[in-house]
Design an enzyme around this catalytic site. Sequence first.
Site, PDB file in Angstrom:
ATOM      1  N   LEU A 170      48.100   2.688   4.851  1.00 50.77           N
ATOM      2  CA  LEU A 170      47.354   1.113   5.154  1.00 50.77           C
ATOM      3  C   LEU A 170      47.944  -0.130   6.271  1.00 50.77           C
ATOM      4  O   LEU A 170      49.068  -0.591   5.544  1.00 50.77           O
ATOM      5  CB  LEU A 170      46.910   0.667   4.111  1.00 50.77           C
ATOM      6  CG  LEU A 170      45.518   1.220   3.139  1.00 50.77           C
ATOM      7  CD1 LEU A 170      45.181   1.188   1.850  1.00 50.77           C
ATOM      8  CD2 LEU A 170      44.760   2.583   4.188  1.00 50.77           C
TER       9      LEU A 170
ATOM     10  N   HIS B  36      42.805  -1.688   8.404  1.00 53.03           N
ATOM     11  CA  HIS B  36      41.968  -1.457   7.593  1.00 53.03           C
ATOM     12  C   HIS B  36      41.539  -2.191   6.585  1.00 53.03           C
ATOM     13  O   HIS B  36      40.420  -1.933   6.378  1.00 53.03           O
ATOM     14  CB  HIS B  36      42.910   0.037   6.648  1.00 53.03           C
ATOM     15  CG  HIS B  36      43.333   0.741   7.412  1.00 53.03           C
ATOM     16  ND1 HIS B  36      44.966   1.177   7.557  1.00 53.03           N
ATOM     17  CD2 HIS B  36      43.143   1.922   7.906  1.00 53.03           C
ATOM     18  CE1 HIS B  36      45.319   2.288   8.879  1.00 53.03           C
ATOM     19  NE2 HIS B  36      43.832   2.766   8.852  1.00 53.03           N
TER      20      HIS B  36
ATOM     21  N   GLN C 290      37.865   7.892  19.758  1.00 51.30           N
ATOM     22  CA  GLN C 290      37.618   8.593  17.966  1.00 51.30           C
ATOM     23  C   GLN C 290      36.070   8.022  17.899  1.00 51.30           C
ATOM     24  O   GLN C 290      35.322   8.716  17.416  1.00 51.30           O
ATOM     25  CB  GLN C 290      38.335   8.007  17.862  1.00 51.30           C
ATOM     26  CG  GLN C 290      38.312   8.211  15.957  1.00 51.30           C
ATOM     27  CD  GLN C 290      39.197   8.317  14.798  1.00 51.30           C
ATOM     28  OE1 GLN C 290      40.487   9.116  14.348  1.00 51.30           O
ATOM     29  NE2 GLN C 290      39.325   7.192  14.246  1.00 51.30           N
TER      30      GLN C 290
ATOM     31  N   VAL D 105      42.410  -4.776  14.731  1.00 50.01           N
ATOM     32  CA  VAL D 105      43.977  -5.806  14.204  1.00 50.01           C
ATOM     33  C   VAL D 105      44.932  -5.741  14.931  1.00 50.01           C
ATOM     34  O   VAL D 105      45.552  -4.820  14.766  1.00 50.01           O
ATOM     35  CB  VAL D 105      43.954  -5.675  13.000  1.00 50.01           C
ATOM     36  CG1 VAL D 105      44.610  -7.587  12.179  1.00 50.01           C
ATOM     37  CG2 VAL D 105      42.532  -6.261  12.572  1.00 50.01           C
TER      38      VAL D 105
ATOM     39  N   SER E   9      49.285  -0.359  13.577  1.00 50.68           N
ATOM     40  CA  SER E   9      49.023   2.043  13.998  1.00 50.68           C
ATOM     41  C   SER E   9      50.061   1.442  12.962  1.00 50.68           C
ATOM     42  O   SER E   9      51.449   0.937  12.504  1.00 50.68           O
ATOM     43  CB  SER E   9      49.228   2.209  14.847  1.00 50.68           C
ATOM     44  OG  SER E   9      49.938   2.868  14.545  1.00 50.68           O
TER      45      SER E   9
HETATM   46  O1  PAF Z   1      41.663   7.203  12.271  1.00 52.04           O
HETATM   47  C1  PAF Z   1      42.035   7.643  11.157  1.00 52.04           C
HETATM   48  O2  PAF Z   1      42.935   7.544  10.447  1.00 52.04           O
HETATM   49  C2  PAF Z   1      41.793   8.794  11.287  1.00 52.04           C
HETATM   50  O3  PAF Z   1      41.394   9.805  12.147  1.00 52.04           O
HETATM   51  C3  PAF Z   1      40.369   9.762  10.543  1.00 52.04           C
HETATM   52  C4  PAF Z   1      39.358   8.936  11.036  1.00 52.04           C
HETATM   53  C5  PAF Z   1      40.913   9.127   9.582  1.00 52.04           C
HETATM   54  C6  PAF Z   1      40.566  11.120  10.034  1.00 52.04           C
HETATM   55  O4  PAF Z   1      41.010  11.967   9.327  1.00 52.04           O
END
Ligand code: PAF
Length: 301
Positions: A27, A31, A147, A170, A179
Site C-alpha cells: 500500500l 490506496h 482499468q 496521488v 505506484s
Molecule cells: O489496480 C489494482 O491494484 C488491481 O488491478 C485490482 C483492481 C486490485 C485487481 O486485481
Amino acid sequence: MRVLHTFAEVREASVGITSLVPTMGYLHEGHLSLMATARGESDTVVVSLFVNPLQFNDQEDLARYPRDLDRDGRLAREAGVDLLFAPPLEVMYPMPALTRVTVSSLVTEMEGAYRPGHFEGVATVVAKLLAGLQPQRAYLGRKDAQQLAVIRRMAFDLSFPVDIVGGQTVRESDGLALSSRNVFLDRNERDRALGISRGLMAAADAFETGARDAHTLEGKVREMVTGAEVDYVTLADAHTAVPLSGVDRDAFLAVAARVGSTRLIDNVPFLAEPGGAISVDRGFRLSGPSILYGDRHAIDY
Ligand code: PAF
C-alpha cells in the site's frame, strides 16, 4: 480491524453501507486516500489484498511484485479500515477459472494492446470480489484510467448494484505518480522516470493555454520522456477508452513507458463540467517522502 480470508466471513462481518477498496497490496498513499474517502462515506470499509495471477501476462512481473502483509495490515489499521480481506489463492480460485470476463472494445488499445489478457484478469477478479463481497461502493484510482473504465463498464453490463468511485492520482512531491512498482527504481531510473509526469504536466500546461488536439498534447509528453522507452502516449475517451483526436469530453491522456526493467503508467484526466467547460486534473502531490520507501528517503536515497 479484522483480517479475514473467505468471502462468507467478510459478508457476515459487514454492517450497513459497505465499501470495498480492491488492492494488490504494498500500500501507498494512493490506496490510503481511497480508504480515507471510503471511511467518510461508509459504515464498513473492506480492503482486499490479493496479487491476482490472472492479470499478469508476464510471470517474472508476478514473481517480483512486492508483498508485505504485516506492513499492509498496519497501514490499513491506521487508516481506519474495518476488514482486511486477504484470501489465499485457493479461496479466490478453488478451481481454474473457466469463466472469464471480457470487456471487448475497451481493451483493444493502450494497456490492452501491450498486456494481452491483462484486463480479462482484472475484470474477472473484480467481478468475483463484487459478487463475493457485495459492497455498495468500490473505490479505484484514476491513475489506472483504462482499468477504471473497464471496471465501470463491466459492473454496468453485469448489473452489479455498486457505485464505482474514482479517486484522484496521488503523486510524490516531485510529481512521480505513486505506484507499488516505484520501489524497483534505482536513483538513476527514478530520475529518468520523472520525464513521464513532467511530460503530462507540460501537456496540462498546454491544455490550459488552449491546446486541445491530441497531436499537440501527446507531443508534449513525448518531448519530455527522453530517459524511458515509451510504449504509447494516447489521448482517449474516459468511458470507452477509444483514442480521440482532441479533448472535447471526459478523456485522459495516458502514457506507458519502461525504465530499466520497470514499466510505469500515468495519465492526466480531462473532466467535462456540466456547463461545458473542461478541466485537467493534475492529481495530488505529497509534501514529503512516500511511505513506500520506509526509512529510505524517496528522492535522496
Ligand atoms: O489496480 C489494482 O491494484 C488491481 O488491478 C485490482 C483492481 C486490485 C485487481 O486485481
